[in-house]
Design an enzyme around this catalytic site. Structure first.
Site, PDB file in Angstrom:
ATOM      1  N   ASP A 233      -5.100   9.062 -12.145  1.00  0.00           N
ATOM      2  CA  ASP A 233      -3.865   8.112 -12.078  1.00  0.00           C
ATOM      3  C   ASP A 233      -4.347   7.031 -11.263  1.00  0.00           C
ATOM      4  O   ASP A 233      -5.524   6.832 -10.580  1.00  0.00           O
ATOM      5  CB  ASP A 233      -3.014   8.679 -11.171  1.00  0.00           C
ATOM      6  CG  ASP A 233      -1.422   7.841 -11.413  1.00  0.00           C
ATOM      7  OD1 ASP A 233      -0.669   8.336 -12.517  1.00  0.00           O
ATOM      8  OD2 ASP A 233      -1.072   7.208 -10.720  1.00  0.00           O
TER       9      ASP A 233
ATOM     10  N   ASP B  73       0.662  10.705 -20.952  1.00  0.00           N
ATOM     11  CA  ASP B  73       2.173  10.644 -20.596  1.00  0.00           C
ATOM     12  C   ASP B  73       2.318   9.243 -20.047  1.00  0.00           C
ATOM     13  O   ASP B  73       2.319   8.867 -18.706  1.00  0.00           O
ATOM     14  CB  ASP B  73       2.643  11.662 -19.391  1.00  0.00           C
ATOM     15  CG  ASP B  73       4.217  11.509 -19.366  1.00  0.00           C
ATOM     16  OD1 ASP B  73       4.973  10.765 -20.094  1.00  0.00           O
ATOM     17  OD2 ASP B  73       4.689  12.231 -18.514  1.00  0.00           O
TER      18      ASP B  73
ATOM     19  N   CYS C 264       9.002   8.730 -21.841  1.00  0.00           N
ATOM     20  CA  CYS C 264      10.364   8.935 -21.741  1.00  0.00           C
ATOM     21  C   CYS C 264      11.273   8.033 -22.067  1.00  0.00           C
ATOM     22  O   CYS C 264      12.213   7.459 -21.503  1.00  0.00           O
ATOM     23  CB  CYS C 264      10.618   9.201 -20.186  1.00  0.00           C
ATOM     24  SG  CYS C 264      10.111   8.288 -18.884  1.00  0.00           S
TER      25      CYS C 264
END
Length: 405
Positions: free
Chosen positions: A256, A302, A355
């Site tokens: 990340d 993601d 999402c």
């Protein structure tokens, strides 16, 4: 419902900070509750719920009460009076702040306002137009009201510690009202209750993870003993779930841009009994050394997105993002697909997820990649849309690609 006047100013002041000054909703509410330790549980729940109601239905309330966004303290009191009436409560008419617009006029304005769907469902006009263009009228008519509903707190039982049924019994024994959700690891919390003090939580028997997010690991079905890269890992909810499905065998590299999130992931992994996760900060350039290329059996992306699929949990999002942000985030997604896909080995699988409910971030983004020179080596195996109009999940999209060779 009884209203206590001392609770009202903190409600509208916090809502104003969130809606008009850009304060973070969850952190602002938590800070407010921590600074008022004398409030009882009922008062704390009332305050939190009313702030979220103002965020969720902001446009509807101000269009009915004022026909414009609130500017003064008197405007916010009138907004609250309107909110309480539309929620089915009787506001205290003897409060001086509640004088002005009468109840009959509020209901008259409401009948007119709800003829406009963007006002009725409390979203910006640009979002209504964009969703109609991309999602289409048939699905948007069902999806939008579902996105305005409240969401349950969902937990994931940790199969590395105990079977779901055993986790369920232990949580109930500890006083947590949980029920089974689906046929895998999910448990739904009947009431929003504290649980971080429980021994079962401290021992890693469960994690908080949205139901849609839990579907990602099962969509990929990683095999134990393989090498997996979770390249947009955040605080690691999906990495932990993937490790459990891999039976804590193999290796997961969780990456990340935020070292703070990776630090939280390492703490969660220790609690969950996961030993196969290694963490690494992504270079600021977003580009990897060739030493990382062609290594991953599984690559999970993601990616950052608009978050329009999780408005039930984060209603502030619809007031923060603008059309230009969508263009910027789609450029970021395209960059990630182009640069990070190099980590996937020939024969390996790449899982792309968001999402969001917008095709421009989802299947259109995947198709653009597959049609580009960088995507020629990949093929689409399957894809899936989730949403609160179809099941208990938030809005979510997943596409599984395989690198040829």
């Amino acid at each position: 419902m009884r209203f206590y006047k001392n609770l009202i100013p903190p409600i509208w002041q916090t809502a104003r900070a969130i809606l008009q000054e850009g304060a973070h909703a969850h952190r602002s509410i938590q800070q407010l509750l921590r600074s008022n330790k004398k409030w009882g549980s009922r008062d704390r729940r009332f305050v939190a719920e009313q702030i979220y109601e103002l965020i969720r239905w902001y446009r509807l309330y101000y269009e009915v009460a004022l026909e414009r966004p609130p500017e003064t303290e008197a405007d916010w009191w009138l907004m609250l009076k309107t909110a309480w009436l539309l929620q089915g409560h009787q506001p205290p008419e003897d409060w001086p702040e509640m004088q002005g617009l009468d109840s009959l006029e509020i209901w008259r304005r409401h009948r007119v306002a709800v003829e406009n769907r963007a006002i009725r469902e409390s979203i910006p006009d640009w979002l209504e137009e964009r969703a109609l263009q991309e999602v289409g009228e048939e699905r948007w008519a069902k999806l939008l009201p579902a996105l305005n509903s409240s969401a349950d707190v969902v937990l994931r039982s940790n199969s590395l510690k105990a079977p779901r049924q055993k986790v369920l019994h232990r949580l109930r024994k500890e006083g947590l009202p949980v029920e089974l959700l689906g046929d895998r690891e999910a448990l739904v919390l009947g009431q929003n209750r504290k649980f971080t003090h429980l021994k079962s939580y401290e021992e890693g028997w469960f994690e908080v993870q949205d139901y849609a997010s839990q579907q990602l690991a099962h969509f990929l079905k990683p095999q134990a003993g393989r090498y997996l890269v979770d390249a947009c890992a955040g605080a690691g909810g999906k990495s932990l779930h993937l490790a459990a499905l891999m039976k804590n065998r193999g290796e997961i590299l969780s990456m990340d841009l935020s070292e703070h999130k990776l630090k939280e992931l390492r703490k969660r992994a220790k609690r969950a009994g996961v030993s196969i996760i290694k963490t690494e900060k992504i270079p600021a350039s977003g580009r990897f050394s060739p030493a990382y290329y062609n290594m991953a059996d599984y690559l999970v992306l993601d990616v950052p997105c608009s978050g329009l699929g999780v408005l039930r949990r984060n209603p502030q999002t619809k007031w923060i993002i603008k059309p230009e942000f969508l263009e910027e985030i789609q450029a970021t997604q395209a960059h990630i697909l182009r640069e990070y896909s190099l980590l996937c080995k020939p024969g390996g699988q790449l899982l792309y997820a968001t999402c969001s409910i917008l095709p421009s971030e989802n299947e259109w983004q995947v198709q653009r990649f597959l049609q580009s020179p960088d995507g020629q080596e990949f093929e689409l195996l399957k894809e899936q849309h989730l949403g609160p109009d179809r099941g208990p999940e938030d809005g979510f999209y997943m596409a599984l690609l395989q690198r040829k060779g």
